[in-house]
Motif scaffolding. Sequence first.
Motif, PDB file in Angstrom:
ATOM      1  N   LYS A 210       0.817  -1.213   0.000  1.00 20.95           N
ATOM      2  CA  LYS A 210       0.000   0.000   0.000  1.00 20.95           C
ATOM      3  C   LYS A 210       0.851   1.264   0.000  1.00 20.95           C
ATOM      4  CE  LYS A 210      -1.499  -1.809   3.812  1.00 20.95           C
ATOM      5  NZ  LYS A 210      -2.549  -2.224   4.746  1.00 20.95           N
TER       6      LYS A 210
ATOM      7  N   ASP B 198      -4.735  -5.536  -0.714  1.00 21.23           N
ATOM      8  CA  ASP B 198      -5.115  -5.150   0.645  1.00 21.23           C
ATOM      9  C   ASP B 198      -6.581  -5.594   0.833  1.00 21.23           C
ATOM     10  OD1 ASP B 198      -4.907  -4.059   3.120  1.00 21.23           O
ATOM     11  OD2 ASP B 198      -4.231  -2.083   2.423  1.00 21.23           O
ATOM     12  N   SER B 199      -6.916  -6.215   1.962  1.00 17.95           N
ATOM     13  CA  SER B 199      -8.228  -6.880   2.069  1.00 17.95           C
ATOM     14  C   SER B 199      -9.387  -5.910   1.834  1.00 17.95           C
ATOM     15  CB  SER B 199      -8.369  -7.552   3.436  1.00 17.95           C
ATOM     16  OG  SER B 199      -8.322  -6.598   4.464  1.00 17.95           O
ATOM     17  N   GLU B 200      -9.257  -4.677   2.367  1.00 21.97           N
ATOM     18  CA  GLU B 200     -10.348  -3.715   2.225  1.00 21.97           C
ATOM     19  C   GLU B 200     -10.511  -3.291   0.765  1.00 21.97           C
ATOM     20  OE1 GLU B 200      -7.772  -3.527   4.132  1.00 21.97           O
ATOM     21  OE2 GLU B 200      -8.535  -3.707   6.175  1.00 21.97           O
TER      22      GLU B 200
ATOM     23  N   THR C 270     -13.265  -0.967   7.080  1.00 23.73           N
ATOM     24  CA  THR C 270     -13.321  -1.312   8.498  1.00 23.73           C
ATOM     25  C   THR C 270     -11.908  -1.431   9.082  1.00 23.73           C
ATOM     26  OG1 THR C 270     -13.371  -3.674   8.018  1.00 23.73           O
ATOM     27  CG2 THR C 270     -15.499  -2.552   8.248  1.00 23.73           C
ATOM     28  N   ALA C 271     -11.824  -1.194  10.384  1.00 25.93           N
ATOM     29  CA  ALA C 271     -10.555  -1.302  11.120  1.00 25.93           C
ATOM     30  C   ALA C 271     -10.828  -2.195  12.319  1.00 25.93           C
ATOM     31  CB  ALA C 271     -10.121   0.077  11.611  1.00 25.93           C
ATOM     32  N   SER C 272      -9.941  -3.134  12.579  1.00 27.04           N
ATOM     33  CA  SER C 272     -10.151  -3.986  13.756  1.00 27.04           C
ATOM     34  C   SER C 272     -10.026  -3.167  15.041  1.00 27.04           C
ATOM     35  CB  SER C 272      -9.114  -5.110  13.790  1.00 27.04           C
ATOM     36  OG  SER C 272      -7.844  -4.567  14.115  1.00 27.04           O
TER      37      SER C 272
ATOM     38  N   HIS D 180      -1.814  -8.862  16.850  1.00 28.13           N
ATOM     39  CA  HIS D 180      -3.084  -8.463  16.229  1.00 28.13           C
ATOM     40  C   HIS D 180      -4.224  -9.336  16.727  1.00 28.13           C
ATOM     41  CE1 HIS D 180      -6.069  -7.235  13.279  1.00 28.13           C
ATOM     42  NE2 HIS D 180      -5.298  -6.188  13.045  1.00 28.13           N
TER      43      HIS D 180
ATOM     44  N   TRP E  71      -5.767 -10.821  12.591  1.00 29.05           N
ATOM     45  CA  TRP E  71      -4.997 -11.162  11.398  1.00 29.05           C
ATOM     46  C   TRP E  71      -3.588 -11.597  11.785  1.00 29.05           C
ATOM     47  CZ3 TRP E  71      -7.237 -10.950   6.559  1.00 29.05           C
ATOM     48  CH2 TRP E  71      -8.364 -10.141   6.396  1.00 29.05           C
TER      49      TRP E  71
ATOM     50  N   MET F 133       0.013 -11.198  10.488  1.00 27.83           N
ATOM     51  CA  MET F 133       0.705 -10.353   9.490  1.00 27.83           C
ATOM     52  C   MET F 133       2.119 -10.055   9.990  1.00 27.83           C
ATOM     53  SD  MET F 133      -2.325  -7.589   8.696  1.00 27.83           S
ATOM     54  CE  MET F 133      -2.266  -6.740  10.268  1.00 27.83           C
TER      55      MET F 133
ATOM     56  N   ILE G 278       3.257  -3.950   9.889  1.00 26.40           N
ATOM     57  CA  ILE G 278       1.844  -3.621   9.605  1.00 26.40           C
ATOM     58  C   ILE G 278       0.984  -3.906  10.839  1.00 26.40           C
ATOM     59  CG2 ILE G 278       1.425  -5.849   8.457  1.00 26.40           C
ATOM     60  CD1 ILE G 278      -0.737  -4.574   6.800  1.00 26.40           C
TER      61      ILE G 278
ATOM     62  N   SER H 132      -1.429  -1.301  12.618  1.00 25.55           N
ATOM     63  CA  SER H 132      -2.855  -1.539  12.909  1.00 25.55           C
ATOM     64  C   SER H 132      -3.195  -0.992  14.280  1.00 25.55           C
ATOM     65  CB  SER H 132      -3.179  -3.031  12.873  1.00 25.55           C
ATOM     66  OG  SER H 132      -3.146  -3.498  11.565  1.00 25.55           O
TER      67      SER H 132
ATOM     68  N   ASN I 246      -2.097   2.042   9.829  1.00 25.85           N
ATOM     69  CA  ASN I 246      -2.460   1.166   8.715  1.00 25.85           C
ATOM     70  C   ASN I 246      -3.765   1.644   8.086  1.00 25.85           C
ATOM     71  OD1 ASN I 246      -2.259  -1.192   7.011  1.00 25.85           O
ATOM     72  ND2 ASN I 246      -3.924  -2.058   8.217  1.00 25.85           N
ATOM     73  N   LYS I 247      -4.742   1.976   8.945  1.00 28.46           N
ATOM     74  CA  LYS I 247      -6.034   2.428   8.408  1.00 28.46           C
ATOM     75  C   LYS I 247      -5.875   3.781   7.732  1.00 28.46           C
ATOM     76  CE  LYS I 247      -7.993  -0.371   8.912  1.00 28.46           C
ATOM     77  NZ  LYS I 247      -8.123  -1.567   8.046  1.00 28.46           N
TER      78      LYS I 247
ATOM     79  N   GLU J 201      -4.654   3.230   4.453  1.00 25.96           N
ATOM     80  CA  GLU J 201      -5.699   2.627   3.605  1.00 25.96           C
ATOM     81  C   GLU J 201      -6.742   3.647   3.145  1.00 25.96           C
ATOM     82  OE1 GLU J 201      -5.283  -1.906   5.318  1.00 25.96           O
ATOM     83  OE2 GLU J 201      -7.109  -0.799   5.768  1.00 25.96           O
TER      84      GLU J 201
ATOM     85  N   MET K 194      -5.797 -13.741   4.467  1.00 32.16           N
ATOM     86  CA  MET K 194      -5.383 -12.992   3.282  1.00 32.16           C
ATOM     87  C   MET K 194      -5.398 -13.816   1.998  1.00 32.16           C
ATOM     88  SD  MET K 194      -5.204  -9.839   3.494  1.00 32.16           S
ATOM     89  CE  MET K 194      -4.371  -9.390   1.976  1.00 32.16           C
TER      90      MET K 194
END
Length: 387
Positions: free
Chosen positions: A122, A147-149, A171-173, A196, A199, A201, A205, A209, A214-215, A218, A263
Amino acid sequence: MKSVSILGATGSIGQNTIDLIARSPDAYRVVALTGGRNVEKLADDARRLKAAIAVTAEPALYAELAERLEGSGVEVAAGPQALVEAASRPADWTMSAIIGSAGLEPGLAAIGNGATLALANKESLVCAGPLLLSEAKQAGARILPVDSEHSAIFQALVGEDMAAVERITITASGGAFRDWPEERLAEATAAEAATHPNWSMGQRITIDSASLFNKAMELIETHEFFGVPSSAIDAVIHPESIVHAMVAFRDGAVLAHLGFPDMRHAIGYALNWPDRLALPVPRLDLVKLASLTFRDADERRHPALRLAREVMDAGGLSGAAFNGAKERALDLFIEGRITFPTMAAIVERVLDRLSASGDLAGAMTIEAVRDIDERSRRLADEAAAER
Ligand SMILES: NC(=O)C1=CN([C@@H]2O[C@H](COP(=O)(O)OP(=O)(O)OC[C@H]3O[C@@H](n4cnc5c(N)ncnc54)[C@H](OP(=O)(O)O)[C@@H]3O)[C@@H](O)[C@H]2O)C=CC1
Ligand SMILES: CC(=O)[C@@H](O)[C@H](O)COP(=O)(O)O
Ligand SMILES: [Mn+2]
C-alpha cells in the motif's frame, strides 16, 4: 501456464501467495522470488518452486544465498538494483509484497512489463499513487488491489458505475489497543503492539494496525486507487474483521464484502481474476458468529486518521512525506526510543515542516518521491530528538 513473480516472497503476504501457488504446481511457472534478510526461506522456496531467479535485497547476503542454491539451477542476485532488474523480467502476474516504500521501485519495474501487478504494498499508492497509476496506464498494465479492504471494494464495484458511488467505508479492527484506556498508550511496548486480534501479518503492519496508521494509509490508498474524494471515504472500527469494506450507492443500497480474516481470500481473488476459483479458506458461519459490531473511529483518539485526511486533501508529495516520517517513527518505536503516541506527533511535525516549506507541492517524479522520503525520515529523527 501462468508465469508469476513474488516480490517480498519471504514475508507474510509472500508466504500466503506461495501457499496458493504451491497447491497447483502445474498451473504456474515461477520467474522471480525476492526477499530481504531471510535467505534460508528464500532459498528453500526458490528451490522447491524451481524459480528462475532468487534475489535478496541485502548485498551482504549474496554469498549465503548462492551457497544455499548451489546446484539448483536457480540464478542468484543481490541488492536493490538486482531486485528491480528481476522485477522487470516478463511475468504474467507479479505480487508486490515488499514492506514499506522500498516496494515502490520494484513495483514500478514490474508495471513496465505491461502485465498484472497484484498490489499488497500500500505504501506505493500512499507515496506515489498518481505516478504508479499513470505508469500502469502507459505500459498497459493492470493493478489489482490485494489489501483486504481494497480487494473488497474492488469486488463490490464489479459492473458498477463510479458515478453511482456515494460513500466508501473501510473497516478497522482497532488493533491491539482498541480496548485500552487512552492514558495507558504511552506505556505500550512494541511487543504488545505487534499482537493483532484477528490477522496474522508482519510485525510492522501489525503495529501500524494498533496505531491506526495502517487504516490511515488505507484511506489514502482508497482515495488514490478508486479516485474518490476524502469527503466520501471513512473508516469504522469493526472488532470482528469479518466485513472488510462497504460501498454505498446513490439509491441507498450498500454492498458489503464479508469473509473470514485470511489474506488468501484477497490474494487468491487477484491471482485468479477475472475468474473466481475455489480457495482453501475457512468458511463463514454467521449463526455461530451471532453478531457483528461497529463503532466510531474517533479521529481525536487516532490522530493518524486525521493526518490521512490532511494528506488526501493536500495531495502532491504529502503522501510520500507522511509515509517516510511514519516508517522512521515506527523504527524509533520498535527500537524503544519513543513512545507509542509520539509516532503520530512526529509525523504531524514532519508534515507541518515540509508543507510550510512548499516542498510538497512539487511535481511527482520518482526522484522527487525519493527525495521527500529521505528528507522526511531525517526530519522525523530531528523531531524525535527535540522531544
Ligand atoms: N500481512 C498482511 O496480511 C498484509 C500486508 N499488506 C501489505 O503487504 C506488504 C507486505 O506486508 P507483510 O507481508 O506483512 O510484511 P513482512 O514484514 O511479513 O514481509 C516483508 C517482505 O519484504 C521483504 N523486505 C523487507 N525489507 C525489504 C527491503 N528493504 N527491500 C526488499 N525487500 C524487503 C522481507 O524480506 P525478509 O523477511 O527476508 O527480510 C519480506 O519478504 C506491506 O506493504 C503491507 O502493508 C497489506 C494487507 C495485508
Ligand atoms: C489484512 C489487511 O488487509 C490488513 O491491512 C488489515 O486491514 C489489518 O487490520 P486492521 O483493520 O487492524 O488495520
Ligand atoms: Mn488492510
